[in-house]
Design an enzyme around this catalytic site. Sequence first.
Site, PDB file in Angstrom:
ATOM      1  N   GLY A   1      13.480  61.434  31.738  1.00  0.00           N
ATOM      2  CA  GLY A   1      12.824  61.805  32.978  1.00  0.00           C
ATOM      3  C   GLY A   1      11.376  61.406  33.116  1.00  0.00           C
TER       4      GLY A   1
ATOM      5  N   PHE B   1      13.692  68.038  27.301  1.00  0.00           N
ATOM      6  CA  PHE B   1      12.541  68.814  26.825  1.00  0.00           C
ATOM      7  C   PHE B   1      12.578  69.070  25.328  1.00  0.00           C
ATOM      8  CE2 PHE B   1      13.764  70.269  31.120  1.00  0.00           C
ATOM      9  CZ  PHE B   1      12.744  69.672  31.831  1.00  0.00           C
TER      10      PHE B   1
ATOM     11  N   PRO C   1      -0.174  55.867  36.798  1.00  0.00           N
ATOM     12  CA  PRO C   1      -0.783  57.098  37.333  1.00  0.00           C
ATOM     13  C   PRO C   1       0.212  58.012  38.036  1.00  0.00           C
ATOM     14  CG  PRO C   1      -2.148  55.195  37.822  1.00  0.00           C
ATOM     15  CD  PRO C   1      -0.877  54.651  37.255  1.00  0.00           C
ATOM     16  N   LYS C   2       1.155  57.445  38.756  1.00  0.00           N
ATOM     17  CA  LYS C   2       2.122  58.278  39.479  1.00  0.00           C
ATOM     18  C   LYS C   2       3.003  59.052  38.497  1.00  0.00           C
ATOM     19  CE  LYS C   2       3.819  56.761  43.318  1.00  0.00           C
ATOM     20  NZ  LYS C   2       4.593  56.044  44.368  1.00  0.00           N
TER      21      LYS C   2
ATOM     22  N   GLU D   1       3.774  65.921  25.976  1.00  0.00           N
ATOM     23  CA  GLU D   1       3.608  67.189  25.267  1.00  0.00           C
ATOM     24  C   GLU D   1       2.294  67.887  25.630  1.00  0.00           C
ATOM     25  OE1 GLU D   1       6.255  67.912  23.828  1.00  0.00           O
ATOM     26  OE2 GLU D   1       7.158  66.092  23.004  1.00  0.00           O
TER      27      GLU D   1
ATOM     28  N   ARG E   1      -5.253  55.509  27.617  1.00  0.00           N
ATOM     29  CA  ARG E   1      -4.966  54.651  28.765  1.00  0.00           C
ATOM     30  C   ARG E   1      -3.756  55.174  29.538  1.00  0.00           C
ATOM     31  NH1 ARG E   1      -2.972  48.399  28.210  1.00  0.00           N
ATOM     32  NH2 ARG E   1      -3.554  47.634  30.290  1.00  0.00           N
ATOM     33  N   ILE E   2      -3.852  55.194  30.835  1.00  0.00           N
ATOM     34  CA  ILE E   2      -2.759  55.644  31.683  1.00  0.00           C
ATOM     35  C   ILE E   2      -2.024  54.422  32.218  1.00  0.00           C
ATOM     36  CG2 ILE E   2      -2.134  56.988  33.716  1.00  0.00           C
ATOM     37  CD1 ILE E   2      -3.302  58.596  31.330  1.00  0.00           C
TER      38      ILE E   2
END
Length: 731
Positions: free
Chosen positions: A460, A233, A625-626, A698, A621-622
């Site tokens: 992660g 993080f 998706p998961k 973020e 753009r993704i």
Amino acid sequence: MSPQPQAAVGAPMPRVDGRLKVTGKALYAAEHEADGVVHAVIVDASVGSGRITSIDTRDAEAQPGVLKVVHHRNAPKLPYRDNSNSNNPPGRRLRVFQDDQVLFHGQPVAVVVATTLEAAQHAASLVEVRYDAEQSTTDLAEGKPDKPTHYARGDAEAALRSSAVQLDLTYKLARNHHNPMEPHATIARWDGRKLTVWDKTQWVLGTQTELSTVFDLPMDSVRVISPFVGGAFGSGLRCWPHTVVAAVAARETGRPVKLVLSRRQQYFGTGFRPSYEYRLRVGSDRRGRLRAMAHEMDAETSSYETFTETVMPAGQMLYSMPDVSQAYRTVPLDVNSPIWMRGPGFATASFVIESALDELADKLGIDPIELRRRNEPNEDESNGLPFSTRRLRECYTVGAREFGWNRRSPRPRSRREGEWLLGMGVAVGVYETQRNQAQARVRLDADGTALVETAASDMGPGTYTSQTQVAADALGLTMRTVTLRLGDSLFPPTPPHGGSQTMASVGSAVLDGCDKVRRQAITLAIEDPESPLYGAAADEVVVRGGRLHVKDDPVRGETYQRLLDRNNRSHLKALGSYAGAPSSQRHSFYAYNATFAEVAVDATLGLVRVRRMLGVYDAGRIISPKLAESQAIGGIVGGIGTALLEHTITDHRDGRIVNADLADYLVPVNADVPDVRAIYLDGEDREADPLGVKGLGEVVHVGVAPAIANAVHNATGRRIRQLPITTEALL
């Protein structure tokens, strides 16, 4: 070249490293094996400021298994060359065991090395350190601020005085700590003048550079390995003193040394999100059109380094107004240095700005979404550049419909279920789209499999998976035939794994390298008289499932395997690169969200329960998706912690952190997490980077805390301007 078919990118692929993680085969920093490894435990300063007058190590050194106790009186003098190629803030970085000065409570003052962890822990408790203690200053309200950094357009003071509606608000935000599951750890081994370090880091190049400068070694004499990171993080974005301590201990004992920070030590051994006092004055007309904002920000930093973060940009570009002034001051305190934490700067500014917008909406009797719509800018007013994409209006529309915003009552305390007061809130989140130089090495082997190597980390978010998706489509392979290697300074360099820049930067380099290899193969095929593709136009050839073929004639083609075998090529390879953001920007690049929250507050006890949350994102753009949904859930859960639970308590008498453990520093657990939903708007941002991505990690955190705070006000009528929102504040 013909556009490649997209089979992996955009599909909800499972994590390629998932099996390794659930079976325990993914090795984290402290789990690597080094022959003859011994254990180190740091002795921490028990005063907040002063000097060490004596160190008695006789009892510790007499314990069975203890090899050495290193401290400032027997440690080697280290060069500590200047290091500009790092994430170190300006100042004089902490030099471990180089003098008798104590700068903060918990500073490393000695390290015990023993053959077992238990022996090292016990011996560390026997080291007796005496101090000439001085009164430390750890309270933000008591510190002496540095000179401010200013921004201004127009005349905010005059505009505020002439505004029909004025607000003068002060917010306080507590210090937050990252608390990742994996503690920070280092294994250090010397082989002559060469140093190998297995480290928990979000930037292997940064750690390599720091160790190179501390020990005055050539860069190629330091190797940093970090294939898996168990959450960070932001806490792993620089090389912390314990990594240097491990390397010193290893050199002094001639043995590989493993050093793992305890949970308590992570509160002062690594950084944190700094506390703030933030005054915001707002002026508008009676229809809610903003005239001016004046921001005054005070943030803690250490006495030896000046840490700053991007807390100013949101106030300059998020809403349209002619007059803005900002003053950002750091306040040096006797604490360790802060570091970036998820949504750095923008999350802090968002809480203040979005809470103030809600107060203004309440005062004017305007729906909070409508108020935001009325102040939507047509361009980035901080620099006059057009936005590459900015679809906040669509985020509002989709979010209001999907969340049931029409059921919100504008009158606080008007919705109730028994003892529970119900409320809804909304807030905007924004985060800059960062891109930096990156490289990736790609090799296509004759058996039709590919290897991609790049020094990026994966703490992660799914870097292994998303980069494999990009590589598989660019090469025309299935994901199971592509192997990705990460986290080694021997691999091509990348920027830090933070700031939502990995997909845009490293992904673009991976795309470039894979495109180059695919083009090599196509050129080889169309120039080979024995190939079915001989004489075909290169821009008409695509690759699917490892087979090259003419786009409109799938029968005419052959596999990578056959092509390379026939041409006696064991492999094809290329170095992919991405140059980063251009020096002269033509657009303003940000990712956005509208975050919605519904809370229930016990009318008698003041307990807050978050019932539902929804984030609607304009994030380009993704790729996966998961993974994107997982990012949103994680960001929202972290935001719940910021809003309702997380804060450091410091005993200002000596600088000791009172709640330096997970029993007293509260973070959200399963019982605190509500129904969470994420919606990503379809689209891409080709102005930003070749992949069209904006970054997710973020922005999904930014805006969560103010959405909850605004919902709490809607439920209770109480406006809390301090984070976290505690039961005591609501009673």
